[in-house]
Enzyme design. Structure first.
Site, short mmCIF file in Angstrom:
data_model
loop_
_atom_site.label_atom_id
_atom_site.label_comp_id
_atom_site.label_asym_id
_atom_site.label_seq_id
_atom_site.Cartn_x
_atom_site.Cartn_y
_atom_site.Cartn_z
N SER A 1 0.82 -1.22 0.00
CA SER A 1 0.00 0.00 0.00
C SER A 1 0.85 1.26 0.00
O SER A 1 1.68 1.46 0.90
CB SER A 1 -0.91 0.00 1.24
OG SER A 1 -1.58 1.24 1.34
N GLY B 1 6.54 -8.66 5.44
CA GLY B 1 8.00 -8.49 5.54
C GLY B 1 8.38 -7.12 6.06
O GLY B 1 7.58 -6.47 6.76
N ASP C 1 12.01 -14.17 1.25
CA ASP C 1 13.40 -13.70 1.25
C ASP C 1 14.20 -14.06 2.51
O ASP C 1 15.42 -14.01 2.49
CB ASP C 1 13.43 -12.17 1.09
CG ASP C 1 13.01 -11.73 -0.30
OD1 ASP C 1 12.90 -12.60 -1.18
OD2 ASP C 1 12.80 -10.53 -0.50
N MET D 1 15.04 -15.55 -6.66
CA MET D 1 14.56 -14.30 -6.08
C MET D 1 15.39 -13.86 -4.86
O MET D 1 16.15 -14.65 -4.30
CB MET D 1 13.09 -14.43 -5.68
CG MET D 1 12.17 -14.07 -6.83
SD MET D 1 10.47 -13.98 -6.28
CE MET D 1 9.77 -13.03 -7.61
N GLY D 2 15.17 -12.62 -4.47
CA GLY D 2 15.88 -12.05 -3.33
C GLY D 2 16.58 -10.78 -3.76
O GLY D 2 17.76 -10.79 -4.08
N LYS E 1 34.94 -30.88 -16.18
CA LYS E 1 33.50 -30.70 -15.95
C LYS E 1 32.87 -30.38 -17.28
O LYS E 1 33.38 -29.53 -18.02
CB LYS E 1 33.27 -29.51 -15.01
CG LYS E 1 33.18 -29.92 -13.59
CD LYS E 1 32.60 -28.82 -12.74
CE LYS E 1 32.81 -29.25 -11.29
NZ LYS E 1 31.78 -28.96 -10.43
N ARG F 1 23.29 -20.83 -21.29
CA ARG F 1 21.85 -20.56 -21.26
C ARG F 1 21.50 -19.87 -19.94
O ARG F 1 22.23 -20.02 -18.94
CB ARG F 1 21.04 -21.85 -21.37
CG ARG F 1 21.15 -22.55 -22.71
CD ARG F 1 20.46 -21.75 -23.81
NE ARG F 1 20.45 -22.45 -25.08
CZ ARG F 1 21.46 -22.48 -25.96
NH1 ARG F 1 22.59 -21.85 -25.68
NH2 ARG F 1 21.34 -23.14 -27.10
N HIS G 1 8.51 -15.80 -10.30
CA HIS G 1 7.44 -15.91 -9.29
C HIS G 1 6.97 -17.32 -9.01
O HIS G 1 6.15 -17.50 -8.09
CB HIS G 1 6.26 -15.02 -9.69
CG HIS G 1 6.55 -13.56 -9.49
ND1 HIS G 1 7.33 -12.84 -10.36
CD2 HIS G 1 6.22 -12.71 -8.48
CE1 HIS G 1 7.44 -11.59 -9.92
NE2 HIS G 1 6.78 -11.49 -8.78
O1 F6P Z 1 9.97 -9.76 -1.20
C1 F6P Z 1 9.72 -10.93 -1.86
C2 F6P Z 1 10.04 -10.82 -3.32
O2 F6P Z 1 9.65 -12.03 -3.92
C3 F6P Z 1 11.50 -10.52 -3.66
O3 F6P Z 1 12.34 -11.63 -3.59
C4 F6P Z 1 11.37 -9.96 -5.04
O4 F6P Z 1 12.42 -9.12 -5.34
C5 F6P Z 1 10.08 -9.21 -4.97
O5 F6P Z 1 9.33 -9.79 -3.94
C6 F6P Z 1 9.28 -9.23 -6.25
O6 F6P Z 1 8.18 -8.43 -6.08
P1 F6P Z 1 6.95 -8.33 -7.09
O7 F6P Z 1 6.03 -9.46 -6.79
O8 F6P Z 1 6.34 -7.03 -6.82
O9 F6P Z 1 7.50 -8.49 -8.49
#
Ligand code: F6P
Length: 323
Positions: free
Chosen positions: A73, A102, A128, A170-171, A214, A247, A253
């Site tokens: 928000s 969070g 995260d 992510m992170g 490898k 690649r 998400h």
């Molecule tokens: O805070 C959680 C998170 O998944 C982060 O790892 C990532 O950078 C962000 O949210 C992505 O946010 P949005 O869903 O707004 O793309």
């Protein structure tokens, strides 16, 4: 305290539903009425607040996402927005709040408490795992397992074609998912925002791997790495080592969805109960977390301002194990 509200805010995380269920049922167990606000702080501002019964949270323990919906928000970060939210909760007679989210969520909660004194307890819900005051956060374990499942599949195809894969997890400001998936997925290198890795480090890792015969490699890139995203890093590496077949795979998400793991369901259930019991015992303006397998309350200010450093030994582990 006779009436409380619960909401989920910020990026959703698997296990948020389990936490909502736990808040609702433990409140009812203690004889408290419980209300849900939709879309996080926006629900408080708009008065989108409705009563939850025990059956309202049936059959959600195992589901990803959040039945209360979530949002970041902007309005709540204005004085006017918070004033509207206070009016709404006063009108409903709500005396305490459980906020699942969070650091952004807890920053808002801290402001609201400072201005209006409404007791709020936070439950850490973010994939995260970047909150001081909790060894793990709701959704982190599930996100790691989801990413690992994908990495295992990528390794199959990387191996068949003798390729180097850059896998982005992510992170934005946190390398926890990166480091866990790096160890669990047997990556050759992990790039995280907290620790600097140069392009030369990447080149050296790949060259050393080649010298050891490898045929394929996986490099995990946390999305907030200083060298750029996985596509950018892969392009820089390809320029220096054009003979490699490279690649990129950005997991995105998918890490935020899906059924929570057993660990996350249990953690979320414990945190939900501890949040309600905290409110009843006079705790406020704090986050409840798990520390050494015990429920501990940490002031919001500390939870959002103090960093939870990555253990650099874990990165060393990746290096040793990928030899
Ligand atoms: O805070 C959680 C998170 O998944 C982060 O790892 C990532 O950078 C962000 O949210 C992505 O946010 P949005 O869903 O707004 O793309």
């Amino acid at each position: 305290m006779k009436k409380i509200a619960v909401f989920t805010s910020g990026g959703d995380a698997p296990g948020m539903n389990a936490c909502i269920r736990s808040v609702v049922r433990s409140a009812i167990y203690h004889g408290i009425e419980v209300y849900g606000a939709r879309y996080g702080y926006n629900g408080l501002i708009e008065g989108d607040i409705f009563k939850l019964k025990s059956y309202s949270v049936s059959n959600i323990l195992q589901r990803g996402g959040t039945i209360l919906k979530s949002a970041r928000s902007k309005e709540f970060f204005t004085k006017e927005g918070r004033a509207k939210a206070y009016k709404q909760i006063q009108a409903k007679g709500i005396e305490g709040i459980v906020a699942i989210g969070g650091d952004g969520t807890f920053t808002g909660a801290n402001l609201f408490n400072e201005e209006y004194g409404v007791p709020i307890i936070g439950a850490p819900g973010t994939i995260d795992n970047d909150l001081y005051g909790s060894d793990s956060t709701i959704g982190f374990d599930t996100a790691v397992n989801t990413a690992l499942e994908a990495i295992d599949k990528i390794r199959d195809t990387a191996n068949s074609h003798d390729r180097v894969f850059f896998v982005e997890v992510m992170g934005k400001h946190s390398g926890y998912i990166g480091i866990q998936t790096g160890i669990g997925g047997g990556a050759e290198l992990v790039m995280v925002p907290e620790l600097s890795t140069t392009i030369d480090d990447v080149l050296n890792t790949l060259k050393q791997g080649r010298d050891r015969d490898k045929t394929s490699s996986i490099i995990i890139v946390s999305e907030g790495d200083e060298q750029g995203n996985a596509i950018e890093i892969a392009a820089k590496v390809a320029k220096q080592l054009p003979d490699l077949d490279i690649r990129v795979s950005t997991l995105g998400h998918i890490q935020r969805g899906g059924a929570p793991t057993a660990f996350d369901r249990i953690l979320a259930s414990r945190l939900g109960i501890a949040a309600v019991e905290g409110l009843l015992n006079g705790q406020k303006n704090c986050m409840v977390g798990i520390v050494n397998n015990e429920m501990k309350y940490t002031n919001f200010k500390l939870a959002i301002s103090k960093s939870k450093p990555l253990n650099p030994e874990l990165l060393k582990l990746v290096e040793i194990l990928s030899i």
